[in-house]
Design an enzyme around this catalytic site. Structure first.
Site, mmCIF file in Angstrom:
data_model
loop_
_atom_site.group_PDB
_atom_site.id
_atom_site.type_symbol
_atom_site.label_atom_id
_atom_site.label_comp_id
_atom_site.label_asym_id
_atom_site.label_seq_id
_atom_site.Cartn_x
_atom_site.Cartn_y
_atom_site.Cartn_z
ATOM 1 N N LYS A 109 0.806 -1.229 0.000
ATOM 2 C CA LYS A 109 0.000 0.000 0.000
ATOM 3 C C LYS A 109 0.842 1.285 0.000
ATOM 4 C CE LYS A 109 -3.413 -1.107 -0.598
ATOM 5 N NZ LYS A 109 -3.684 -1.749 -1.931
ATOM 6 N N GLY A 142 2.383 2.427 -2.993
ATOM 7 C CA GLY A 142 2.547 2.961 -4.347
ATOM 8 C C GLY A 142 3.099 1.939 -5.338
ATOM 9 N N HIS A 186 6.611 -7.465 -2.224
ATOM 10 C CA HIS A 186 6.406 -6.847 -0.912
ATOM 11 C C HIS A 186 7.235 -7.550 0.153
ATOM 12 C CE1 HIS A 186 3.131 -4.464 -2.294
ATOM 13 N NE2 HIS A 186 2.226 -5.404 -2.348
ATOM 14 N N ARG A 220 6.304 5.079 1.668
ATOM 15 C CA ARG A 220 5.210 6.042 1.871
ATOM 16 C C ARG A 220 5.053 6.297 3.366
ATOM 17 N NH1 ARG A 220 -1.148 4.952 0.141
ATOM 18 N NH2 ARG A 220 -1.776 7.151 0.094
ATOM 19 N N SER A 226 -4.552 3.061 4.102
ATOM 20 C CA SER A 226 -4.703 2.326 2.848
ATOM 21 C C SER A 226 -4.757 0.814 3.123
ATOM 22 C CB SER A 226 -3.531 2.677 1.920
ATOM 23 O OG SER A 226 -3.725 2.142 0.651
ATOM 24 N N ARG A 235 -7.237 4.091 -5.198
ATOM 25 C CA ARG A 235 -8.385 4.449 -4.351
ATOM 26 C C ARG A 235 -8.483 5.958 -4.219
ATOM 27 N NH1 ARG A 235 -9.679 4.980 1.171
ATOM 28 N NH2 ARG A 235 -7.472 5.353 1.537
ATOM 29 N N LYS A 236 -7.779 6.554 -3.242
ATOM 30 C CA LYS A 236 -7.830 8.018 -3.063
ATOM 31 C C LYS A 236 -6.542 8.674 -3.549
ATOM 32 C CE LYS A 236 -11.587 8.354 -0.335
ATOM 33 N NZ LYS A 236 -12.603 9.133 0.075
HETATM 34 P P1 A3P Z 1 -4.859 4.908 -1.045
HETATM 35 O O1 A3P Z 1 -5.493 3.631 -0.546
HETATM 36 O O2 A3P Z 1 -4.354 5.779 0.061
HETATM 37 O O3 A3P Z 1 -5.717 5.655 -1.985
HETATM 38 P P2 A3P Z 1 -0.220 -0.329 -3.615
HETATM 39 O O4 A3P Z 1 -0.249 -0.254 -5.082
HETATM 40 O O5 A3P Z 1 1.142 -0.437 -3.045
HETATM 41 O O6 A3P Z 1 -1.173 -1.351 -3.109
HETATM 42 O O7 A3P Z 1 -0.713 1.081 -3.068
HETATM 43 C C1 A3P Z 1 -2.033 1.517 -3.275
HETATM 44 C C2 A3P Z 1 -2.103 2.988 -2.936
HETATM 45 O O8 A3P Z 1 -1.458 3.750 -3.984
HETATM 46 C C3 A3P Z 1 -3.539 3.451 -2.857
HETATM 47 O O9 A3P Z 1 -3.552 4.475 -1.864
HETATM 48 C C4 A3P Z 1 -3.749 4.027 -4.256
HETATM 49 O O10 A3P Z 1 -4.808 4.943 -4.348
HETATM 50 C C5 A3P Z 1 -2.404 4.702 -4.482
HETATM 51 N N1 A3P Z 1 -2.151 4.975 -5.914
HETATM 52 C C6 A3P Z 1 -2.207 4.116 -6.955
HETATM 53 N N2 A3P Z 1 -1.955 4.761 -8.105
HETATM 54 C C7 A3P Z 1 -1.727 6.067 -7.780
HETATM 55 C C8 A3P Z 1 -1.413 7.241 -8.542
HETATM 56 N N3 A3P Z 1 -1.297 7.228 -9.862
HETATM 57 N N4 A3P Z 1 -1.254 8.392 -7.876
HETATM 58 C C9 A3P Z 1 -1.369 8.451 -6.522
HETATM 59 N N5 A3P Z 1 -1.675 7.371 -5.752
HETATM 60 C C10 A3P Z 1 -1.843 6.195 -6.378
#
Ligand code: A3P
Length: 309
Positions: A36, A38, A108, A131, A139, A271-272
């Site tokens: 979670k 990025g 991971h 992050r 997240s 997501r956000k």
């Molecule tokens: P949130 O849940 O805070 O929105 P991972 O890919 O490691 O599982 O991480 C997921 C997180 O990265 C989620 O955070 C997701 O929204 C965010 N994310 C994915 N693509 C993104 C982008 N292009 N810009 C910003 N955040 C992004």
């Protein structure tokens, strides 16, 4: 070396030996993250940097095929994951060993569970995305609440209920985030290696502040010359708004068939996408407890997470 007790305590059911002994190539690119942080984002950026910004080419291959998770490919039958890698778009019998170079491999896993050869191969590259742990916690909470039913576990009643488990990487988080590592152990290991020439350490917050700048630095690290217009094209394609509309990036099939959520609304992969979203979720008490733990975590380290930008 990984001892049996470490594996036992991790609650993991992945085949550690198979992953430890995985044959690494000198031109492999590893994208490593704490869950979670990025990962999905970097999985979209790296293939485009490598192919000079050819969006049509990457759109022809699902993200988890062009940049597969080693832990799922080598050990696909984890709790709740049995058979679901097909929804990642991975064909039956997909073999990382026969994929063409340069391979982009994602994980991971904590350092002691990664292939041993990562440390040995000279030109191999490691990209690490970190992050701030408050946004990671939020997240992860959203993710865990969707994944827990897959392993027949009860949902958390609230974020406050979940937070201590996140901090200890215990209970539900332990299995759902695959190897039960805590955020500081994961991040600080790679932070401490950040000055090694084959390591590129970047934060979610830096990418959020200036994605084109991060793409440009990454291209240099990957020894790719990209014109400014290509860098801009990659940054536009990988913006949150663009990825939110991208069914492959959101993992539509996995959301619909496994998590049973509407990907446009509730994909936990896109997501956000905010820095500082934790402020709307943490109570004062959560924040106090977290800050105490965070201070302990970072004692003696010069790493500073950015909790807002
Ligand atoms: P949130 O849940 O805070 O929105 P991972 O890919 O490691 O599982 O991480 C997921 C997180 O990265 C989620 O955070 C997701 O929204 C965010 N994310 C994915 N693509 C993104 C982008 N292009 N810009 C910003 N955040 C992004």
């Amino acid at each position: 070396m990984v001892d049996a007790e470490t594996i036992e305590n991790s609650g993991m059911s992945i085949d550690v030996d198979k992953i430890r002994n995985f044959e690494v190539r000198s031109d492999d690119i590893f994208v490593l993250t704490y869950p979670k942080s990025g990962t999905t984002w970097m999985k979209e950026v790296v293939p485009l940097v490598m192919n000079g910004g050819d969006i049509d080419a990457i759109n022809k291959v699902p993200p988890d095929v062009r940049a597969p998770y080693i832990e799922f490919v080598i050990s696909p039958n984890q709790p709740g994951m049995s058979g679901v890698t097909t929804y990642f778009g991975l064909p039956e019998g997909f073999d990382l060993n026969t994929q063409p170079s340069p391979r982009i491999i994602v994980s991971h896993l904590r350092p002691e569970f990664l292939p041993t050869q990562i440390e040995e191969k000279v030109a191999l590259k490691v990209i690490y995305v970190a992050r701030n742990p408050k946004d990671v916690a939020v997240s992860t909470f959203h993710f865990v609440q969707k994944e827990l039913p897959l392993i027949n576990k009860k949902l958390y009643d609230s974020f406050s209920d979940f937070l201590p488990d996140f901090m200890n990487a215990s209970n539900g988080t332990q299995t759902v985030i695959h190897d039960g590592s805590t955020w500081p152990k994961h991040v600080l290991t790679w932070w401490n290696k950040r000055l090694e020439p084959n390591v590129f350490f970047v934060t979610f917050e830096e990418m959020k502040r200036d994605l084109a700048g991060s793409v440009s630095k990454l291209a240099k690290f990957l020894e790719k010359e990209l014109d400014d217009d290509v860098v801009k094209k990659i940054a536009d394609h990988c913006s949150f708004e663009s990825m939110k509309k991208n069914p492959a990036a959101r993992k539509n099939d996995y959301c619909v068939n496994v998590l049973k959520v509407d990907p446009a609304e509730a994909s936990p992969f896109v997501r956000k996408g905010k820095v500082g979203g934790w402020k709307a979720v943490f109570s004062m008490a959560d924040n106090e407890k977290f800050d105490q733990g965070y201070t302990e975590w970072l004692k003696g380290s010069d790493f500073h997470a950015e909790f807002e930008i």
